[in-house]
Design a protein around this motif. Structure first.
Motif, PDB file in Angstrom:
ATOM      1  N   ILE A 394       0.823  -1.196   0.000  1.00  0.00           N
ATOM      2  CA  ILE A 394       0.000   0.000   0.000  1.00  0.00           C
ATOM      3  C   ILE A 394       0.866   1.258   0.000  1.00  0.00           C
ATOM      4  O   ILE A 394       1.767   1.388   0.813  1.00  0.00           O
ATOM      5  CB  ILE A 394      -0.870   0.036   1.273  1.00  0.00           C
ATOM      6  CG1 ILE A 394      -1.770  -1.184   1.314  1.00  0.00           C
ATOM      7  CG2 ILE A 394      -1.685   1.299   1.336  1.00  0.00           C
ATOM      8  CD1 ILE A 394      -2.676  -1.299   0.145  1.00  0.00           C
ATOM      9  N   THR A 395       0.574   2.141  -0.930  1.00  0.00           N
ATOM     10  CA  THR A 395       1.224   3.447  -0.908  1.00  0.00           C
ATOM     11  C   THR A 395       0.141   4.495  -1.068  1.00  0.00           C
ATOM     12  O   THR A 395      -0.948   4.200  -1.559  1.00  0.00           O
ATOM     13  CB  THR A 395       2.211   3.604  -2.078  1.00  0.00           C
ATOM     14  OG1 THR A 395       1.513   3.325  -3.297  1.00  0.00           O
ATOM     15  CG2 THR A 395       3.382   2.651  -1.938  1.00  0.00           C
ATOM     16  N   ASN A 396       0.455   5.703  -0.663  1.00  0.00           N
ATOM     17  CA  ASN A 396      -0.534   6.760  -0.801  1.00  0.00           C
ATOM     18  C   ASN A 396      -0.764   7.044  -2.286  1.00  0.00           C
ATOM     19  O   ASN A 396       0.187   7.167  -3.054  1.00  0.00           O
ATOM     20  CB  ASN A 396      -0.043   8.030  -0.089  1.00  0.00           C
ATOM     21  CG  ASN A 396      -1.205   8.945   0.247  1.00  0.00           C
ATOM     22  OD1 ASN A 396      -2.345   8.502   0.328  1.00  0.00           O
ATOM     23  ND2 ASN A 396      -0.911  10.207   0.434  1.00  0.00           N
ATOM     24  N   GLY A 397      -2.019   7.111  -2.675  1.00  0.00           N
ATOM     25  CA  GLY A 397      -2.322   7.404  -4.066  1.00  0.00           C
ATOM     26  C   GLY A 397      -2.217   6.186  -4.970  1.00  0.00           C
ATOM     27  O   GLY A 397      -2.215   6.311  -6.191  1.00  0.00           O
ATOM     28  N   LEU A 398      -2.176   4.996  -4.396  1.00  0.00           N
ATOM     29  CA  LEU A 398      -2.095   3.772  -5.203  1.00  0.00           C
ATOM     30  C   LEU A 398      -3.306   3.667  -6.125  1.00  0.00           C
ATOM     31  O   LEU A 398      -4.445   3.838  -5.711  1.00  0.00           O
ATOM     32  CB  LEU A 398      -2.046   2.545  -4.280  1.00  0.00           C
ATOM     33  CG  LEU A 398      -1.944   1.192  -5.002  1.00  0.00           C
ATOM     34  CD1 LEU A 398      -0.588   1.034  -5.673  1.00  0.00           C
ATOM     35  CD2 LEU A 398      -2.205   0.049  -4.047  1.00  0.00           C
ATOM     36  N   LEU A 399      -3.014   3.372  -7.387  1.00  0.00           N
ATOM     37  CA  LEU A 399      -4.088   3.281  -8.377  1.00  0.00           C
ATOM     38  C   LEU A 399      -4.612   1.849  -8.464  1.00  0.00           C
ATOM     39  O   LEU A 399      -3.838   0.903  -8.534  1.00  0.00           O
ATOM     40  CB  LEU A 399      -3.551   3.712  -9.744  1.00  0.00           C
ATOM     41  CG  LEU A 399      -4.558   3.759 -10.890  1.00  0.00           C
ATOM     42  CD1 LEU A 399      -5.590   4.855 -10.659  1.00  0.00           C
ATOM     43  CD2 LEU A 399      -3.847   3.963 -12.215  1.00  0.00           C
ATOM     44  N   LEU A 400      -5.943   1.716  -8.446  1.00  0.00           N
ATOM     45  CA  LEU A 400      -6.564   0.404  -8.607  1.00  0.00           C
ATOM     46  C   LEU A 400      -7.526   0.473  -9.778  1.00  0.00           C
ATOM     47  O   LEU A 400      -8.179   1.483  -9.989  1.00  0.00           O
ATOM     48  CB  LEU A 400      -7.340   0.026  -7.340  1.00  0.00           C
ATOM     49  CG  LEU A 400      -6.536  -0.072  -6.045  1.00  0.00           C
ATOM     50  CD1 LEU A 400      -7.468  -0.323  -4.879  1.00  0.00           C
ATOM     51  CD2 LEU A 400      -5.475  -1.155  -6.152  1.00  0.00           C
ATOM     52  N   LYS A 401      -7.613  -0.632 -10.512  1.00  0.00           N
ATOM     53  CA  LYS A 401      -8.522  -0.656 -11.651  1.00  0.00           C
ATOM     54  C   LYS A 401      -9.271  -1.982 -11.665  1.00  0.00           C
ATOM     55  O   LYS A 401      -8.677  -3.043 -11.468  1.00  0.00           O
ATOM     56  CB  LYS A 401      -7.728  -0.492 -12.943  1.00  0.00           C
ATOM     57  CG  LYS A 401      -8.597  -0.426 -14.185  1.00  0.00           C
ATOM     58  CD  LYS A 401      -7.739  -0.393 -15.439  1.00  0.00           C
ATOM     59  CE  LYS A 401      -8.591  -0.333 -16.695  1.00  0.00           C
ATOM     60  NZ  LYS A 401      -7.825  -0.676 -17.898  1.00  0.00           N
ATOM     61  N   ALA A 402     -10.583  -1.888 -11.880  1.00  0.00           N
ATOM     62  CA  ALA A 402     -11.406  -3.092 -11.950  1.00  0.00           C
ATOM     63  C   ALA A 402     -12.085  -3.119 -13.307  1.00  0.00           C
ATOM     64  O   ALA A 402     -12.835  -2.214 -13.646  1.00  0.00           O
ATOM     65  CB  ALA A 402     -12.446  -3.092 -10.836  1.00  0.00           C
ATOM     66  N   GLY A 403     -11.816  -4.124 -14.075  1.00  0.00           N
ATOM     67  CA  GLY A 403     -12.401  -4.213 -15.400  1.00  0.00           C
ATOM     68  C   GLY A 403     -11.854  -3.116 -16.295  1.00  0.00           C
ATOM     69  O   GLY A 403     -10.749  -2.641 -16.098  1.00  0.00           O
ATOM     70  N   LYS A 404     -12.657  -2.721 -17.281  1.00  0.00           N
ATOM     71  CA  LYS A 404     -12.162  -1.733 -18.242  1.00  0.00           C
ATOM     72  C   LYS A 404     -12.333  -0.306 -17.761  1.00  0.00           C
ATOM     73  O   LYS A 404     -11.594   0.580 -18.147  1.00  0.00           O
ATOM     74  CB  LYS A 404     -12.937  -1.878 -19.557  1.00  0.00           C
ATOM     75  CG  LYS A 404     -12.553  -3.068 -20.373  1.00  0.00           C
ATOM     76  CD  LYS A 404     -13.171  -2.947 -21.768  1.00  0.00           C
ATOM     77  CE  LYS A 404     -12.923  -4.181 -22.612  1.00  0.00           C
ATOM     78  NZ  LYS A 404     -13.950  -5.200 -22.454  1.00  0.00           N
ATOM     79  N   LYS A 405     -13.339  -0.096 -16.946  1.00  0.00           N
ATOM     80  CA  LYS A 405     -13.723   1.296 -16.731  1.00  0.00           C
ATOM     81  C   LYS A 405     -13.587   1.809 -15.321  1.00  0.00           C
ATOM     82  O   LYS A 405     -13.540   3.007 -15.103  1.00  0.00           O
ATOM     83  CB  LYS A 405     -15.185   1.481 -17.156  1.00  0.00           C
ATOM     84  CG  LYS A 405     -15.418   1.235 -18.613  1.00  0.00           C
ATOM     85  CD  LYS A 405     -16.904   1.085 -18.893  1.00  0.00           C
ATOM     86  CE  LYS A 405     -17.098   0.547 -20.301  1.00  0.00           C
ATOM     87  NZ  LYS A 405     -18.429  -0.054 -20.468  1.00  0.00           N
ATOM     88  N   ARG A 406     -13.587   0.940 -14.339  1.00  0.00           N
ATOM     89  CA  ARG A 406     -13.671   1.453 -12.969  1.00  0.00           C
ATOM     90  C   ARG A 406     -12.296   1.621 -12.326  1.00  0.00           C
ATOM     91  O   ARG A 406     -11.489   0.704 -12.323  1.00  0.00           O
ATOM     92  CB  ARG A 406     -14.561   0.527 -12.135  1.00  0.00           C
ATOM     93  CG  ARG A 406     -16.030   0.624 -12.551  1.00  0.00           C
ATOM     94  CD  ARG A 406     -16.879  -0.426 -11.898  1.00  0.00           C
ATOM     95  NE  ARG A 406     -16.499  -1.759 -12.327  1.00  0.00           N
ATOM     96  CZ  ARG A 406     -16.338  -2.791 -11.506  1.00  0.00           C
ATOM     97  NH1 ARG A 406     -16.536  -2.654 -10.216  1.00  0.00           N
ATOM     98  NH2 ARG A 406     -15.991  -3.972 -11.981  1.00  0.00           N
ATOM     99  N   TYR A 407     -12.094   2.797 -11.796  1.00  0.00           N
ATOM    100  CA  TYR A 407     -10.825   3.116 -11.164  1.00  0.00           C
ATOM    101  C   TYR A 407     -11.054   3.610  -9.738  1.00  0.00           C
ATOM    102  O   TYR A 407     -12.140   4.099  -9.404  1.00  0.00           O
ATOM    103  CB  TYR A 407     -10.121   4.262 -11.905  1.00  0.00           C
ATOM    104  CG  TYR A 407      -9.607   3.921 -13.270  1.00  0.00           C
ATOM    105  CD1 TYR A 407      -8.298   3.499 -13.458  1.00  0.00           C
ATOM    106  CD2 TYR A 407     -10.433   4.055 -14.388  1.00  0.00           C
ATOM    107  CE1 TYR A 407      -7.816   3.211 -14.730  1.00  0.00           C
ATOM    108  CE2 TYR A 407      -9.963   3.768 -15.657  1.00  0.00           C
ATOM    109  CZ  TYR A 407      -8.650   3.350 -15.827  1.00  0.00           C
ATOM    110  OH  TYR A 407      -8.175   3.065 -17.073  1.00  0.00           O
TER     111      TYR A 407
END
Length: 414
Positions: A394-407
């Motif tokens: 875990i870091t601050n501002g970690l980007l996560l993406k689920a499927g094509k569209k959800r962030y």
RNA sequence: GGCGGAGUUCCCGAGCGGUCAAAGGGGCCAGACUGUAAAUCUGGUGGCUAUGCCUUCACAGGUUCGAAUCCUGUUUCCGCCA
């Protein structure tokens, strides 16, 4: 505002017909329309154009704008728009196009709040300053039971059951409540009260429109015409646009949100959307449709977005869309999420738990599914997560993406 | 009011007393493909502290070692009769 306008204020009948008939599925009785228009032009009396809605808490979407736009066109031709707020009919619930009875009945306060909200929204489509607004409680609240019986005596049950929606419910063993049967009768009576010349609505309103004619004749009034728009299909290209189906574009949505939705519609519905939602001349529409579907769709979106936002909003939305969706850039408005500190262990969180905590998946099971299907990514380089128990640092501002569209972007727990 | 039929997971719909978290289709989700979509192919589609446990088949009880499946009552819908 009640001045009688000079006859010359109305365009020639043929010109009016051209505007009025665009995107209209059916006019009944059709032959009366030209006659009415001609008479109005001779006498200088604007036609009274009725459109009714129930204030049931509507987020106005493009499907609603179809008849509203038609109303606007009548206004621009010099006719009188009459908007009925069905504060009484709302207590019944319109059975049209529904396969079940409306679940709850609204209180008077809710109805009034909804009405105010609704007017604010439709002000984007029609000119409210030139619109006559009535609440049908004005007359229904004064009716006696005897009045109601008299009214009911004009309608037979067999007629009611010929309505498509009732017939379907009847066939599918769904309940039809008695008060729902009164809905079309009430709607028709509105036409008597406001002496409408033309009523606007979808094709499913045919029955009510015709009933209104009967009641008007009964009261020695001139009979209204029905000008019926086709049902606008939703984003799925199949079913009618509606909130409950989640296939709608709301007029209050941001330009980019609208843009994304427009680009999702099936190609086949573009002709309908152009015709019903824009004023682009139909021969120009033909040219657009003959070209690349993507460009045509962008043009469609731009036109509609400009109607509900600024004139440049459409072009801006196209650029944003190109950057984000087409070129794969990150969306500008990624949601910031915070997870509970308790799930963090040695600076890492188990992948499935992380996606649930971040609100990208409703349940842990769902997160596991997503991960096992290779649809979960993390980090600015969007690494694929391979296992539900993978420990994600875990870091601050970690980007996560689920499927094509959800962030989502992570805020560190404090 | 009487008689008969029905109520299954988001929707439709199949379900022999055990092998049922429950066939099949739709929808939806994910992956591939792509022009954004569609079409097509593949996988998935109750929950969880997860190869095991828990909660679901209108509701409440009951029979049984065991019930979505049998019985009783309640309730809603449909049909016929009144």
């Amino acid at each position: 505002m009640s001045d009688v306008q000079p006859a010359l204020a109305f365009p020639p009948v043929e010109d009016q017909l051209k505007v009025i008939l665009r995107g209209v599925e059916k006019v009944v009785p059709e032959e009366e329309l030209a006659r009415k228009l001609a008479k109005s032009r001779e006498t200088g009396r604007p036609l009274r154009i009725k459109y009714g809605i129930d204030p049931t808490g509507i987020d106005v979407h493009l499907g609603h704008t179809v008849p509203l736009r038609k109303l606007r066109q009548f206004q621009e031709l010099g006719h009188q728009a009459v908007l009925i707020i069905g504060n009484f009919t709302a207590m019944v619930g319109d059975p049209s196009g529904r396969d079940q009875a409306r679940a709850k009945r609204l209180s008077a306060e809710e109805v009034e709040a909804n009405a105010t909200d609704y007017l604010k929204q439709v002000g984007k489509v029609i000119d409210l300053s030139k619109t006559e607004i009535h609440r049908n409680g004005e007359w229904f609240s004064k009716m006696t039971f005897a009045d109601i019986l008299t009214l009911c005596s004009k309608v037979t049950v067999a007629q009611l059951l010929t309505r498509d929606d009732f017939a379907k419910r009847y066939a599918s063993q769904s309940p039809i409540f008695l008060h729902e049967c009164l809905y079309p009768v009430m709607q028709a009576w509105d036409s008597v009260e406001i002496k409408s010349d033309i009523e606007l609505g979808g094709t499913e309103q045919l029955y009510s429109f015709m009933l209104a004619r009967d009641l008007q004749r009964d009261q020695q009034l001139e009979q209204q015409l029905g000008v019926m728009s086709p049902i606008l299909v939703g984003l799925d290209g199949k079913r009618r646009m509606g909130k409950s189906l989640g296939n709608y574009i709301g007029i209050a949505e941001s330009p980019l949100a609208m843009m994304k939705k427009f680009m999702q519609i099936p190609d086949e519905v573009m002709p309908m959307y152009f015709e019903l939602l824009t004023n682009i001349p139909l021969d120009e529409v033909q040219q657009l449709l003959a070209g690349h579907p993507k460009l045509a769709k962008q043009r469609l979106a731009r036109e509609v977005i400009a109607q509900y936002h600024t004139s440049t909003a459409g072009d801006e939305a196209i650029q944003q869309w190109e950057a984000e969706v087409s070129a794969g850039a990150l969306p500008a408005d990624i949601e910031q999420v915070t997870i509970e500190a308790s799930v963090v262990s040695n600076g890492t969180v188990t992948a499935a738990i992380l996606f649930k905590q971040a609100g990208l998946c409703p349940t842990t099971s769902d997160a596991r599914r997503l991960i096992s299907q290779g649809g979960a990514y993390f980090g600015d380089d969007l690494q694929v997560i391979s296992s539900h128990d993978q420990a994600i640092p875990i870091t601050n501002g970690l980007l996560l993406k689920a499927g094509k569209k959800r962030y989502a972007r992570l805020n560190l727990p404090s």
